[in-house]
Design a protein around this motif. Structure first.
Motif, mmCIF file in Angstrom:
data_model
loop_
_atom_site.group_PDB
_atom_site.id
_atom_site.type_symbol
_atom_site.label_atom_id
_atom_site.label_comp_id
_atom_site.label_asym_id
_atom_site.label_seq_id
_atom_site.Cartn_x
_atom_site.Cartn_y
_atom_site.Cartn_z
ATOM 1 N N GLU A 158 0.799 -1.092 -0.047
ATOM 2 C CA GLU A 158 -0.009 -0.129 -0.106
ATOM 3 C C GLU A 158 0.800 1.144 0.076
ATOM 4 O OE1 GLU A 158 -2.432 -0.514 3.404
ATOM 5 O OE2 GLU A 158 -3.786 -2.066 2.561
ATOM 6 N N GLN A 159 1.980 1.280 0.549
ATOM 7 C CA GLN A 159 3.107 2.459 0.733
ATOM 8 C C GLN A 159 3.654 2.526 -0.749
ATOM 9 O OE1 GLN A 159 5.909 2.054 3.660
ATOM 10 N NE2 GLN A 159 4.426 1.274 5.318
ATOM 11 N N LEU A 160 3.637 1.457 -1.579
ATOM 12 C CA LEU A 160 4.440 1.645 -2.647
ATOM 13 C C LEU A 160 3.440 2.157 -3.737
ATOM 14 C CD1 LEU A 160 6.884 0.469 -3.878
ATOM 15 C CD2 LEU A 160 5.788 -1.538 -4.747
ATOM 16 N N VAL A 161 2.291 2.358 -3.442
ATOM 17 C CA VAL A 161 1.280 2.871 -4.476
ATOM 18 C C VAL A 161 1.603 4.339 -4.181
ATOM 19 C CG1 VAL A 161 -0.942 3.596 -4.882
ATOM 20 C CG2 VAL A 161 -0.426 1.336 -4.342
ATOM 21 N N ASP A 162 2.008 5.103 -3.035
ATOM 22 C CA ASP A 162 1.928 6.510 -3.024
ATOM 23 C C ASP A 162 3.447 7.065 -3.130
ATOM 24 O OD1 ASP A 162 -0.627 6.583 -2.160
ATOM 25 O OD2 ASP A 162 -0.213 6.181 -0.307
ATOM 26 N N VAL A 163 4.299 6.284 -3.591
ATOM 27 C CA VAL A 163 5.727 6.617 -3.809
ATOM 28 C C VAL A 163 6.278 6.806 -5.078
ATOM 29 C CG1 VAL A 163 6.507 5.942 -1.272
ATOM 30 C CG2 VAL A 163 6.773 4.368 -3.318
ATOM 31 N N ASN A 164 7.187 7.678 -5.695
ATOM 32 C CA ASN A 164 7.598 7.843 -7.053
ATOM 33 C C ASN A 164 8.880 6.752 -6.957
ATOM 34 O OD1 ASN A 164 9.823 9.359 -5.699
ATOM 35 N ND2 ASN A 164 8.671 11.283 -6.042
ATOM 36 N N SER A 165 9.565 6.912 -8.372
ATOM 37 C CA SER A 165 10.595 5.833 -8.363
ATOM 38 C C SER A 165 11.928 6.270 -7.635
ATOM 39 C CB SER A 165 10.798 5.872 -9.935
ATOM 40 O OG SER A 165 11.014 7.242 -10.446
ATOM 41 N N ARG A 166 11.920 7.628 -7.078
ATOM 42 C CA ARG A 166 13.030 7.880 -6.674
ATOM 43 C C ARG A 166 12.752 7.504 -4.900
ATOM 44 N NH1 ARG A 166 14.102 14.283 -8.827
ATOM 45 N NH2 ARG A 166 14.407 13.681 -11.063
ATOM 46 N N THR A 167 11.774 7.564 -4.531
ATOM 47 C CA THR A 167 11.846 7.339 -3.025
ATOM 48 C C THR A 167 11.250 5.657 -2.827
ATOM 49 O OG1 THR A 167 9.565 8.260 -3.275
ATOM 50 C CG2 THR A 167 11.436 9.703 -2.541
ATOM 51 N N ALA A 168 11.058 5.007 -3.862
ATOM 52 C CA ALA A 168 10.674 3.927 -3.724
ATOM 53 C C ALA A 168 11.692 2.760 -3.274
ATOM 54 C CB ALA A 168 9.909 3.341 -4.933
ATOM 55 N N GLY A 169 13.004 3.138 -3.291
ATOM 56 C CA GLY A 169 13.772 2.333 -2.917
ATOM 57 C C GLY A 169 13.734 1.498 -1.483
ATOM 58 N N PRO A 170 13.459 2.088 -0.316
ATOM 59 C CA PRO A 170 13.456 1.635 0.885
ATOM 60 C C PRO A 170 12.072 0.735 0.830
ATOM 61 C CG PRO A 170 13.825 4.001 1.325
ATOM 62 C CD PRO A 170 13.520 3.761 -0.182
ATOM 63 N N VAL A 171 11.160 1.083 0.304
ATOM 64 C CA VAL A 171 9.798 0.167 0.223
ATOM 65 C C VAL A 171 10.059 -1.075 -0.283
ATOM 66 C CG1 VAL A 171 7.301 0.192 -0.116
ATOM 67 C CG2 VAL A 171 8.485 2.247 0.123
ATOM 68 N N HIS A 172 10.843 -1.066 -1.434
ATOM 69 C CA HIS A 172 11.216 -2.193 -2.029
ATOM 70 C C HIS A 172 12.037 -2.972 -1.394
ATOM 71 C CE1 HIS A 172 9.333 -1.770 -6.284
ATOM 72 N NE2 HIS A 172 9.963 -0.618 -6.238
ATOM 73 N N SER A 173 13.093 -2.314 -0.584
ATOM 74 C CA SER A 173 13.898 -3.215 0.224
ATOM 75 C C SER A 173 13.005 -3.884 1.412
ATOM 76 C CB SER A 173 14.621 -2.118 0.933
ATOM 77 O OG SER A 173 15.812 -2.776 1.868
ATOM 78 N N MET A 174 12.059 -3.196 1.915
ATOM 79 C CA MET A 174 11.158 -3.641 2.729
ATOM 80 C C MET A 174 10.544 -4.845 2.396
ATOM 81 S SD MET A 174 8.310 -1.757 5.205
ATOM 82 C CE MET A 174 8.918 -0.402 5.093
ATOM 83 N N LEU A 175 10.001 -4.839 1.290
ATOM 84 C CA LEU A 175 9.304 -5.782 0.575
ATOM 85 C C LEU A 175 10.150 -7.124 0.386
ATOM 86 C CD1 LEU A 175 6.929 -4.026 -1.926
ATOM 87 C CD2 LEU A 175 6.136 -5.512 -0.171
ATOM 88 N N ALA A 176 11.356 -6.939 -0.039
ATOM 89 C CA ALA A 176 12.248 -7.968 -0.261
ATOM 90 C C ALA A 176 12.508 -8.680 1.064
ATOM 91 C CB ALA A 176 13.495 -7.326 -0.977
ATOM 92 N N ARG A 177 12.730 -7.932 2.123
ATOM 93 C CA ARG A 177 12.847 -8.601 3.393
ATOM 94 C C ARG A 177 11.628 -9.442 3.911
ATOM 95 N NH1 ARG A 177 15.761 -3.737 3.685
ATOM 96 N NH2 ARG A 177 18.061 -4.023 4.146
ATOM 97 N N TRP A 178 10.347 -8.880 3.807
ATOM 98 C CA TRP A 178 9.470 -9.647 4.146
ATOM 99 C C TRP A 178 9.148 -10.864 3.462
ATOM 100 C CZ3 TRP A 178 8.534 -9.222 8.961
ATOM 101 C CH2 TRP A 178 8.556 -8.195 9.605
ATOM 102 N N TYR A 179 9.233 -10.688 2.273
ATOM 103 C CA TYR A 179 9.115 -11.893 1.214
ATOM 104 C C TYR A 179 10.104 -13.019 1.544
ATOM 105 C CZ TYR A 179 5.384 -10.253 -1.652
ATOM 106 O OH TYR A 179 4.325 -9.843 -2.438
ATOM 107 N N TRP A 180 11.433 -12.463 1.830
ATOM 108 C CA TRP A 180 12.496 -13.355 2.156
ATOM 109 C C TRP A 180 12.203 -14.190 3.403
ATOM 110 C CZ3 TRP A 180 16.179 -16.453 1.027
ATOM 111 C CH2 TRP A 180 17.245 -17.004 2.023
ATOM 112 N N GLU A 181 11.642 -13.347 4.461
ATOM 113 C CA GLU A 181 11.069 -13.899 5.650
ATOM 114 C C GLU A 181 10.359 -15.269 5.422
ATOM 115 O OE1 GLU A 181 11.850 -13.509 10.132
ATOM 116 O OE2 GLU A 181 13.069 -12.725 8.032
#
Length: 330
Positions: free
Chosen positions: A195-218
């Motif tokens: 849901e956070q990823l919808v409200d961010v642009n390509s420049r500020t999406a890095g931390p959200v993608h990083s968070m998603l990668a960690r939770w999927y990996w978990e």
């Protein structure tokens, strides 16, 4: 008062029934008069006795009054006298109760009970899995499950999965609920991040993608996903890790992407990412164990002793590295 009249009527009818046997009449008529008179006398006697009985002896109906009537009717004279002789002494001459043989006292102050001592510890030397496999007491197996709440998820999940095959319903349900809670918590974090990823642009999406990668990996790391679900989870983790790296994230994300690639069997990609993780400031104690695992997967066994020896001294002395170092140096 009703009982007295009933008793009186029963006495008169019973006397009349016996007197009818001496009437100057055919035997058939004598027998009929005796039967009806005796029957009505027994009915009145039964009603009188039943009304005098305590409430708990009046039931079940109709068996209680029918029993009294049968005794009086089918045993002439003796049956009627027997009913009266049995009922009246019991009603008017009850047995005296013994004096109270105990004395009530207040509850003493704690502790007033001896604590139960187990002859054996709750958890055997073999660990919680041995308790689940061999402990005969379901409560002991439940205690083993509850103990996993203090353990890291990677160690707790295999124990919980083992408990799913337990013969006790309580143990299976508890294990399933604990596993479901872990998976639900991770899925909730993933949903919030999406849901956070919808409200961010390509420049500020890095931390959200990083968070998603960690939770999927978990999900994959804890063993909560299997089969095609595991493959989907790893694909999502890899995709978000790549998007996070493309957005400028580094350091730990390089290491995480390397571990994901290693889990997917992409050894060459994993080697590149692990090297980039070291170049971006990750310590050797964090990267070298995965480089050793990569060397093992690639069949370069000669590199493993050197990689383990390069670990910091404190790391090599704690589990599981202490056993690995000793095993590869023998």
């Amino acid at each position: 008062m009703i009982s007295k009249w009933l008793f009186s009527g029963a006495l008169v009818l019973e006397a009349g029934s016996w007197a009818s046997l001496w009437l100057d009449a055919p035997q058939v008529h004598q027998l009929l008069v005796f039967t009806f008179s005796h029957g009505f006398a027994c009915l009145m006697l039964c009603a009188a006795v039943w009304l005098l009985l305590p409430a708990r002896y009046r039931k079940p109906l109709p068996w209680s009054p029918l029993f009294i009537f049968s005794l009086a009717f089918f045993v002439p004279v003796i049956g009627t006298l027997g009913v009266v002789a049995a009922i009246f002494p019991a009603l008017y001459l009850p047995r005296k109760r013994d004096k109270q043989a105990w004395q009530a006292v207040g509850i003493p102050s704690l502790p007033y009970r001896a604590q139960a001592q187990l002859h054996k510890p709750v958890f055997a030397d073999g660990g919680l899995q041995d308790v689940l496999r061999h402990a005969p007491d379901p409560d002991q197996r439940l205690s083993a499950l509850l103990a996993t709440r203090r353990m890291p998820g990677k160690e707790a999940v295999p124990i919980l999965k083992l408990a799913l095959a337990d013969p006790s319903d309580d143990v299976r349900l508890l294990a399933y609920s604990m596993l479901d809670k872990q998976e639900s918590d991770i899925n909730l974090h993933i949903q919030m991040a999406l849901e956070q990823l919808v409200d961010v642009n390509s420049r500020t999406a890095g931390p959200v993608h990083s968070m998603l990668a960690r939770w999927y990996w978990e999900l994959a790391y804890l063993g909560l996903a299997q089969g095609s679900v595991l493959e989907h989870v790893l694909n999502q983790a890899s995709e978000h890790a790549e998007l996070g790296l493309a957005a400028g994230e580094g350091g730990e994300l390089f290491l995480l992407a390397g571990r994901i690639a290693l889990e997917r069997g992409e050894n060459e990609r994993a080697e590149v990412l692990l090297r980039l993780a070291e170049e971006n400031g990750m310590g050797s104690a964090q990267v070298l164990p995965f480089r050793a695992e990569l060397a093992f997967e690639a069949g370069r066994y000669h590199e493993i002793p050197g990689l383990l020896a390069s670990l910091p001294e404190k790391t090599r002395q704690r589990p599981p590295f202490a056993e690995l170092v000793r095993s590869w140096n023998e």
